[in-house]
Structure formats: C-alpha cells, structure tokens
Design an enzyme around this catalytic site. Structure first.
Site, short mmCIF file in Angstrom:
data_model
loop_
_atom_site.label_atom_id
_atom_site.label_comp_id
_atom_site.label_asym_id
_atom_site.label_seq_id
_atom_site.Cartn_x
_atom_site.Cartn_y
_atom_site.Cartn_z
N ASN A 109 10.23 4.40 -9.63
CA ASN A 109 9.34 5.10 -8.69
C ASN A 109 9.96 5.32 -7.31
OD1 ASN A 109 9.18 2.30 -8.34
ND2 ASN A 109 7.09 2.39 -7.57
N GLU A 156 9.10 -8.71 -7.92
CA GLU A 156 8.05 -7.86 -7.35
C GLU A 156 7.46 -7.08 -8.51
OE1 GLU A 156 6.26 -4.63 -6.37
OE2 GLU A 156 8.06 -4.03 -5.25
N CYS A 167 3.78 0.44 -6.61
CA CYS A 167 3.29 -0.90 -6.95
C CYS A 167 2.17 -1.34 -6.01
CB CYS A 167 4.43 -1.91 -6.89
SG CYS A 167 5.78 -1.60 -8.05
N GLU A 209 10.68 -9.48 -0.03
CA GLU A 209 11.72 -8.53 0.33
C GLU A 209 11.35 -7.89 1.66
OE1 GLU A 209 13.80 -6.60 -3.06
OE2 GLU A 209 11.83 -6.76 -4.00
#
Length: 495
Positions: A167, A265, A299, A476
């Site tokens: 994505n 993640e 996400c 992150e």
C-alpha cells in the site's frame, strides 16, 4: 524529463522505459537464480506494464551473505558523520528523481499521483531525518560510585530484513531502512510482489548517493519464495514486517528459530470518535482523508466512525454528500480516489460489503465496483458508507482495507470509549471534541498505540507509530524507531 512528460508518456504507452526488473544485490543488478519473472500490473488498467524477477532462496542467501559482509567489514565501521552524509545525499537523490519515482509508484500501486508525490517527499524527509540522527546516537553513564566507571553504548544489531507491504511501497521501505542505516545496520528489503519497482529504484539511488555495496539489497518475489527464507535466515538479526496478522505471526515464529528480534506493524480497525460538541464541519472534512486516502488501503485508516447519536444524522448528511462528489480514475489523472491495488483485494472488499448488505446493514453510499470512466477498465471500488453497524458485525471488527467506512452510533462519550475499545486491534484512534477533559481522558483510556485529537493523520514522521493487541508491537518513525536497530552494551571498570 519533467513530471508532465513522464505522465503523458505513461498514459500513451502504458509504461516507462528502462524500469528495473532484477534484484539489486551488492551494488548491482543481478539475474535471478530461477531465471523467472513476474508481471507487474497497473491497477488503473488491470494490464501489465513491467516485469520483476521471481527470486527465491538462492537469491536470499546471496543477499544475506552480501549484507553480512558489508555490515562486518564496511558499514558498521563507517563514522556516524559519514553515515549521516550518505543518508542526506540519498534524500537529495530521491528529490532529484521524484517525478519519475512518483509516476512509477502510481503505475505500480494505483494511487493518485498527488499521493505518490507526497510519499516520495516523505521518503526524502525520512532520509534527512535519520541522517540527522546518525551522529547523535549516544549512550549514558551509570553512577556506581567512586570505585567504578560504568557506561552503556549503543551498537547496531547487524543485518536487518524489511518485509514491505503493497500500500505504501516506497514510504514503508524508507521508514524502516533509513533508521537501520543510520544506526549502522545493513538492510535486505523484500518488497510486495505487486509493488516492487520503487524499492529497486531507491536501492540504486542510495548506492549512487554513496552507500557501499551490500548495505542495502533488494530481493523481489513472493512471500513464500523470498519472505519466508529471509525471515528464517541466520544472518538476519532483526526483522521489520508490515502486513497481515497471520503473516506477522509466521514471521515471528521464523525469527524465534534463530532468536532474532522483530517489529510488527499489523492490521487495524481504527476508531474515529465524533462527539456532539466537536467542530462538525472540520470532522467531516478530516474523515474524508481518514478513510479514503489511498482508497482506504491504509493500516491506520479511520475505518470505524463512532459517533454520538445527537449529531449522527447531520454528520452523515454532509459526509455522504462529499463522498458522492469524489472522483475515481486512473492515478496518473489525479482523481480523488485511485485504483485498488489488485483484483484479489478488490474481490475481498466487494465480498465484505456484499456480506454486510446481505446481513441487513444499510449501504448509505457506494457499495459497488467501478472502472476508470475514461477507459472502462481497472480495479476500482466506490467510496462506501455502511451505516449503524452493530458492534459484533464483521464490518465493525474485521479489517476491510478499502474505501469503506463503518458507522457505529452511541449515546454518549462513555459508550463511545467502550465501543472504540471493543476490537482486537489497537493501532490508531482519534477523537473530535472541544472538551479538553474528554480529549485527555479518551487518550488515557483508549487502547491504541497512537492517539490524536481533532486531526486524524497527525504527527507525521516525527511521532512513534505502532500498535497494541493484534496490531503488533514495536514502534516505527520518530527517534523511537532507532531502538529497533540498536543493542545496548554495558561496560563497567573498577578503578
């Protein structure tokens, strides 16, 4: 060439010349051991526009040996100030090639060109940001008294693997690779098989910016053929993975076999809570981006609208009107919403919306497949609103990963918090309110890794990002991301 020239060439021919099609290992393009290639499909047309190598275990082994040698003998020995210089030069190279990178990203991913341009600039800023941090990684002293000197130093963990989703291909790669390189680690990148091209281009640009051979390698292929052996490889000391919960669990199991650390993640079903006292017009406008950015293939998308009953009707009237005014089309024509990345993902989105409709949930907007209005082709889904979704319904608890907003109606702020927390994911949450006490109590009590107030995508590259529960662990972005790639060594001397 300028941006318009790249766009016109791509629209006219369906591709661009001289696109990379081989793995990038040890500072050069290499033939895949299998001798096989995969088609790269343009989601805006559904047709091939390039090819990439279908690599496998042999290529992973070669890349791992290259990265291990580069770490031990080269990059870990480079002065931090030099690492900083190379990363900043890498940022300059990305900006110099931004137009071509953005056009290729749109061809590969399907997203609007404006979003691709933003992603390229964000990648450059990440390289600048972590370049600035490379010579500021400091340890600390521990006061043990006059008879001892004790200090902690930060060392790079070694070879790192980066398994990147489809994505945000360029952005997600840079988000992990930049702090890894800043810390003195080397990196092996496995891009998603549907979006491999900009990862290859970035590795080449970094090498041209001065990154030594083997410090950043890219191996293309499927998850089974490349991702699995990479996550199992004994040379890999840390794995950064972004993707599905099921695959993330397998990556963690693979890492456990050789006791490597991981950052995961994973999925999200993030709530955006709209309370009755908020600036309703601002919340409506902000939620358009929260759910429809990258056609909802994010996400951290605000895929659940948890809204107080008093403003439910007014909000939805405004939101649906603006939703229905959004344009769809090929990403190079810069519509509001681009294509879905793959036919497989489009089928999944359509299936979940059809299932909701069959269960009696009202489809207040959209709910249908679409095509590029100019060509009649491509993989598109109309921006969709599912209204008054029950708490236990799959549309409220399962990640759809498309332009689909699930609306949940509540009676007050207390119920809003309970509904927002009633989910197996815990990635992002947002609350819209003018009441500072409600905002702070929501931030305190919501189970999410990142919380914002009155602005959904707030914080950018500077704030730690990651989730709780099934959304994974580790962080992150920001300075916190550097911890993923450092290990602490304590030294104590008696004097």
């Amino acid at each position: 060439m300028k941006l318009d020239e790249y766009v016109q060439q791509a629209l006219r021919t369906g591709t661009l010349p001289d696109l990379p099609d081989r793995p990038y290992i040890d500072g050069r393009w290499c033939a895949p051991a299998s001798g096989e290639w995969m088609e790269a499909l343009d989601p805006g047309t559904g047709r091939p526009f390039a090819q990439v190598a279908a690599c496998g275990r042999v290529d992973v082994d070669i890349a791992a040996e290259s990265s291990a040698h580069a770490f031990k003998n080269v990059w870990s020995r480079v002065d931090p100030a030099e690492r900083a210089r190379v990363l900043r030069q890498g940022a300059a190279m990305v900006r110099a090639h931004a137009d071509r990178l953005a056009v290729v990203e749109t061809l590969d991913s399907g997203k609007p060109l404006s979003e691709s341009l933003d992603d390229v600039e964000t990648a450059a800023r990440l390289l600048d940001y972590y370049g600035g941090a490379a010579d500021k990684l400091q340890g600390d002293a521990i006061p043990l008294g006059n008879k001892f000197v004790s200090y902690n130093s930060l060392e790079p963990v070694g070879v790192t693997a980066h398994i990147v989703p489809w994505n945000f291909p360029l952005f997600t790669m840079t988000r992990g690779v930049a702090p890894a390189l800043a810390a003195g680690c080397t990196a092996i990148v496995k891009p998603a098989e549907t979006t491999s091209l900009t990862a290859l281009m970035l590795a080449d640009l970094l090498h041209r910016a001065g990154l030594p051979e083997g410090v950043c390698n890219v191996v293309t292929g499927t998850g089974q053929a490349v991702g699995d052996p990479l996550s199992r490889h004994e040379h890999v000391r840390h794995i950064t993975f972004t993707g599905s919960v099921a695959t993330g669990k397998q990556v963690m199991r693979n890492a456990a076999d050789h006791v490597a650390s991981v950052t995961l993640e994973l999925g999200g079903k993030s709530p955006a809570v709209v309370l009755a006292d908020c600036d309703l017009d601002h919340a409506v406008q902000d939620m358009l981006e929260a759910i429809y950015l990258n056609a909802g293939q994010v996400c951290s998308a605000g895929s659940r609208l948890v809204i107080e009953r008093r403003v439910h009707e007014a909000f939805l009237e405004k939101f649906i009107a603006r939703t229905q005014a959004l344009t769809l089309g090929h990403g190079l024509k810069n519509p509001n919403i681009g294509a879905i990345n793959s036919l497989r993902q489009l089928d999944r989105i359509a299936g979940m919306v059809d299932g909701a409709r069959a269960r009696g949930i009202r489809v207040a907007a959209g709910g249908e497949r679409a095509v590029d209005p100019d060509s009649g082709s491509g993989w598109f889904f109309k921006p969709t609103v599912l209204d008054d979704v029950p708490a236990e319904d799959p549309a409220a608890v399962e990640e759809i990963f498309g332009p689909v907003l699930s609306v949940q109606v509540v009676d007050d702020a207390h119920e809003a918090l309970a509904v927002a927390n009633d989910c197996d994911y815990g990635l992002v949450a947002c609350v819209y309110t003018r009441d500072i006490q409600k905002a702070l109590s929501f931030a305190r009590d919501i189970d999410a890794g990142q919380v914002s107030v009155n602005q959904y995508f707030a914080g950018g590259i500077y704030t730690p990002f990651g989730g709780n529960k099934l959304s994974g662990f580790g962080r992150e972005k920001g300075l916190e991301a550097l911890r993923n790639y450092c290990r602490v060594k304590n030294v104590t001397l008696r004097i």
